[in-house]
Design a protein around this motif. Structure first.
Motif, PDB file in Angstrom:
ATOM      1  N   GLY A  58       0.475  -1.494  -0.178  1.00  0.00           N
ATOM      2  CA  GLY A  58       0.144  -0.440  -0.317  1.00  0.00           C
ATOM      3  C   GLY A  58       0.819   1.092  -0.408  1.00  0.00           C
ATOM      4  N   ASP A  59      -0.133   2.320  -0.165  1.00  0.00           N
ATOM      5  CA  ASP A  59       1.089   4.213  -0.137  1.00  0.00           C
ATOM      6  C   ASP A  59       0.245   4.874   0.763  1.00  0.00           C
ATOM      7  OD1 ASP A  59       2.296   3.221  -2.151  1.00  0.00           O
ATOM      8  OD2 ASP A  59       0.609   3.975  -3.911  1.00  0.00           O
ATOM      9  N   ILE A  60       1.508   5.209   1.332  1.00  0.00           N
ATOM     10  CA  ILE A  60       0.855   6.750   2.460  1.00  0.00           C
ATOM     11  C   ILE A  60       1.701   7.999   2.061  1.00  0.00           C
ATOM     12  CG2 ILE A  60       1.376   7.566   4.568  1.00  0.00           C
ATOM     13  CD1 ILE A  60       2.452   4.367   5.287  1.00  0.00           C
ATOM     14  N   HIS A  61       0.608   8.154   2.084  1.00  0.00           N
ATOM     15  CA  HIS A  61       0.962  10.166   1.225  1.00  0.00           C
ATOM     16  C   HIS A  61       0.790  10.796   2.023  1.00  0.00           C
ATOM     17  CE1 HIS A  61       0.141   8.539  -3.048  1.00  0.00           C
ATOM     18  NE2 HIS A  61       1.018   9.700  -2.991  1.00  0.00           N
ATOM     19  N   ILE A  62       1.319  11.743   2.639  1.00  0.00           N
ATOM     20  CA  ILE A  62       0.991  12.915   3.464  1.00  0.00           C
ATOM     21  C   ILE A  62       0.841  14.206   2.490  1.00  0.00           C
ATOM     22  CG2 ILE A  62       1.688  14.559   5.869  1.00  0.00           C
ATOM     23  CD1 ILE A  62       2.621  11.351   6.372  1.00  0.00           C
ATOM     24  N   GLY A  63       0.196  15.306   2.722  1.00  0.00           N
ATOM     25  CA  GLY A  63      -0.308  16.321   1.536  1.00  0.00           C
ATOM     26  C   GLY A  63       0.287  15.605   0.135  1.00  0.00           C
ATOM     27  N   GLU A  64       0.894  15.962  -0.398  1.00  0.00           N
ATOM     28  CA  GLU A  64       1.476  15.696  -1.956  1.00  0.00           C
ATOM     29  C   GLU A  64       2.230  14.552  -2.182  1.00  0.00           C
ATOM     30  OE1 GLU A  64      -0.857  16.420  -4.408  1.00  0.00           O
ATOM     31  OE2 GLU A  64      -1.774  17.747  -3.165  1.00  0.00           O
ATOM     32  N   ARG A  65       2.936  14.255  -1.104  1.00  0.00           N
ATOM     33  CA  ARG A  65       4.174  13.098  -0.828  1.00  0.00           C
ATOM     34  C   ARG A  65       3.987  12.225  -0.698  1.00  0.00           C
ATOM     35  NH1 ARG A  65       9.480  15.028   2.114  1.00  0.00           N
ATOM     36  NH2 ARG A  65      11.254  13.627   1.688  1.00  0.00           N
ATOM     37  N   LEU A  66       4.458  11.372  -1.762  1.00  0.00           N
ATOM     38  CA  LEU A  66       4.354   9.766  -1.600  1.00  0.00           C
ATOM     39  C   LEU A  66       5.533   9.267  -0.199  1.00  0.00           C
ATOM     40  CD1 LEU A  66       3.164   6.711  -1.550  1.00  0.00           C
ATOM     41  CD2 LEU A  66       5.152   6.359  -3.838  1.00  0.00           C
ATOM     42  N   MET A  67       4.776   8.773   1.024  1.00  0.00           N
ATOM     43  CA  MET A  67       5.608   8.504   2.474  1.00  0.00           C
ATOM     44  C   MET A  67       6.910   7.365   2.253  1.00  0.00           C
ATOM     45  SD  MET A  67       6.344  11.712   3.444  1.00  0.00           S
ATOM     46  CE  MET A  67       5.855  12.990   3.254  1.00  0.00           C
ATOM     47  N   ASN A  68       6.257   6.124   1.047  1.00  0.00           N
ATOM     48  CA  ASN A  68       6.506   5.201   1.749  1.00  0.00           C
ATOM     49  C   ASN A  68       7.975   4.896   2.039  1.00  0.00           C
ATOM     50  OD1 ASN A  68       3.916   4.744   0.530  1.00  0.00           O
ATOM     51  ND2 ASN A  68       4.185   3.114  -0.870  1.00  0.00           N
ATOM     52  N   ASP A  69       8.781   5.446   1.280  1.00  0.00           N
ATOM     53  CA  ASP A  69      10.093   5.358   1.774  1.00  0.00           C
ATOM     54  C   ASP A  69      11.149   6.577   2.341  1.00  0.00           C
ATOM     55  OD1 ASP A  69      10.714   2.961   0.281  1.00  0.00           O
ATOM     56  OD2 ASP A  69      10.671   3.562  -1.893  1.00  0.00           O
ATOM     57  N   VAL A  70      10.264   7.586   2.911  1.00  0.00           N
ATOM     58  CA  VAL A  70      10.814   8.251   3.314  1.00  0.00           C
ATOM     59  C   VAL A  70      10.774   8.264   5.117  1.00  0.00           C
ATOM     60  CG1 VAL A  70      10.346  10.922   3.983  1.00  0.00           C
ATOM     61  CG2 VAL A  70       9.249  10.227   2.089  1.00  0.00           C
ATOM     62  N   ALA A  71      11.929   9.073   5.455  1.00  0.00           N
ATOM     63  CA  ALA A  71      12.459   8.307   6.832  1.00  0.00           C
ATOM     64  C   ALA A  71      11.655   9.162   7.733  1.00  0.00           C
ATOM     65  CB  ALA A  71      13.892   8.961   6.971  1.00  0.00           C
ATOM     66  N   PRO A  72      11.281   8.947   9.236  1.00  0.00           N
ATOM     67  CA  PRO A  72      10.662   9.307  10.005  1.00  0.00           C
ATOM     68  C   PRO A  72      10.555  11.101  10.260  1.00  0.00           C
ATOM     69  CG  PRO A  72      10.856   6.840  10.470  1.00  0.00           C
ATOM     70  CD  PRO A  72      11.552   7.265   9.783  1.00  0.00           C
TER      71      PRO A  72
END
Length: 355
Positions: A58-72
């Protein structure tokens, strides 16, 4: 502030499926509460949004940004935990501003943001104290202040009031609600306490076994639960449930005894095996001489001052009544009660969906 969009989120630990097909959009500035029993997956979902857990699919977006591979640390969020996790050797001011110190922000900027957060949370007079000199509620406000100074897009709260006593929990609910009204940030809040969920949320997400059962406003979930689980979880005291079969006269609960029918029920339900649900506050103590009253055998009275919780049985089925009248009944007494039939609900006996 930002919208959060979760699409087909799944989380597995080996063969154990913790979250299944989670689809949810949290609007910009919305206060959403994730609620459910222990082990339902609510904290795992929150940690997945934070990036502390990686989704299996699945996918997680916060705002317009895809967060799957973004560090906390790069997701522009702040998280408040059940544990205050304050540095015992630092003052309140330094605890609140520590994340900005690590980022090497200018001292004047740190002081200004700490001062503003302290004003919001009524901590201005405590800035020079250390955590051991604070009450539990004050420590939790410091933990919230530490989150506020970062000015994130999203606040994540993981059961932040669980360590507080009942009076402090009530006070902190008010503080958190005021915080949201003042700052209007997007908030995702996890709790197992449905009273917190009802009083804080714009919308509630009810989870069970890693699956979303229903999403709606507090009153939508209370008045029109999707299934028996939601009906049992939302509302305090919990809804009463009695198995039976729909007849022309009402709901046959055995021994040729019937509970009154809701006038809105379809005649097509006749003969169907159901669960009859009615909330304790929708069962009234009957006046003496009321021929329509049903015989209720009292087993226990819980007086609260403002009200009474009356435990007992109706036609052999356990039931609870919430009454703001003092019944004067004693264990073993038989009193008359009248269910508010238009407020009764039916659930399918096989799949527990509300009919």
């Amino acid at each position: 502030m930002a919208q959060i969009a979760l699409s087909q989120i799944e989380k597995r630990y080996g063969n154990v499926e913790v979250l299944r097909d989670i689809n949810l959009t949290i609007q910009d500035g919305e206060f959403v509460v994730l609620v459910g029993p222990s082990g339902c997956g609510k904290s795992t979902l929150l940690r997945t949004i934070a990036g502390l857990e990686l989704a299996s699919a699945g996918d997680i977006h916060i705002g317009e940004r895809l967060m799957n591979d973004v560090a906390p640390r790069d997701r522009d969020i702040s998280m408040v935990f059940q544990s205050y996790a304050l540095y015992p050797h630092l003052t309140v001011a330094r605890n609140m501003g520590f994340s900005l110190e690590v980022q090497k922000r200018p001292k004047a900027e740190i002081e200004e943001k700490v001062k503003r957060a302290a004003q919001i949370l009524s901590l201005s007079h405590l800035l020079d104290r250390r955590p051991k000199e604070l009450s539990g509620g004050q420590r939790q406000r410091v933990a919230m202040g530490r989150a506020i100074v970062r000015q994130p897009q999203v606040f994540l709260f993981d059961e932040p009031l669980s360590n507080l006593d009942a009076q402090l929990r009530g006070q902190m609910r008010v503080e958190i609600k005021k915080l949201h009204q003042q700052m209007n940030n997007t908030i995702v809040y996890v709790t197992h306490d449905q009273v917190e969920a009802m009083t804080l949320a714009d919308r509630i997400v009810v989870l069970n076994h890693g699956v979303i059962q229903q999403v709606g406003t507090p009153l939508e979930l209370y008045d029109t639960p999707a299934n028996q689980f939601v009906a049992s979880f939302i509302g305090s005291p919990a809804m009463n449930f009695i198995p039976g079969r729909v007849t022309a006269a009402g709901v046959d609960v055995g021994a040729q005894q019937c509970l009154p029918a809701n006038p809105g029920w379809s005649s097509a339900l006749q003969g169907r095996e159901v669960i009859y649900g009615i909330r304790p506050e929708n069962i009234a103590l009957a006046e003496s001489g009321d021929d329509a009253a049903l015989p209720f055998t009292v087993s226990l009275i819980e007086p609260t001052g403002l009200s009474e919780l009356i435990h007992g049985s109706l036609f052999g089925h356990n039931l609870m009544i919430y009454s703001t009248r003092r019944s004067g009944a004693q264990p073993g007494d038989v009193i008359g009660v009248t269910p508010d039939a238009p407020r009764a609900m039916l659930f399918d006996a096989s799949n527990q969906r509300r009919l």
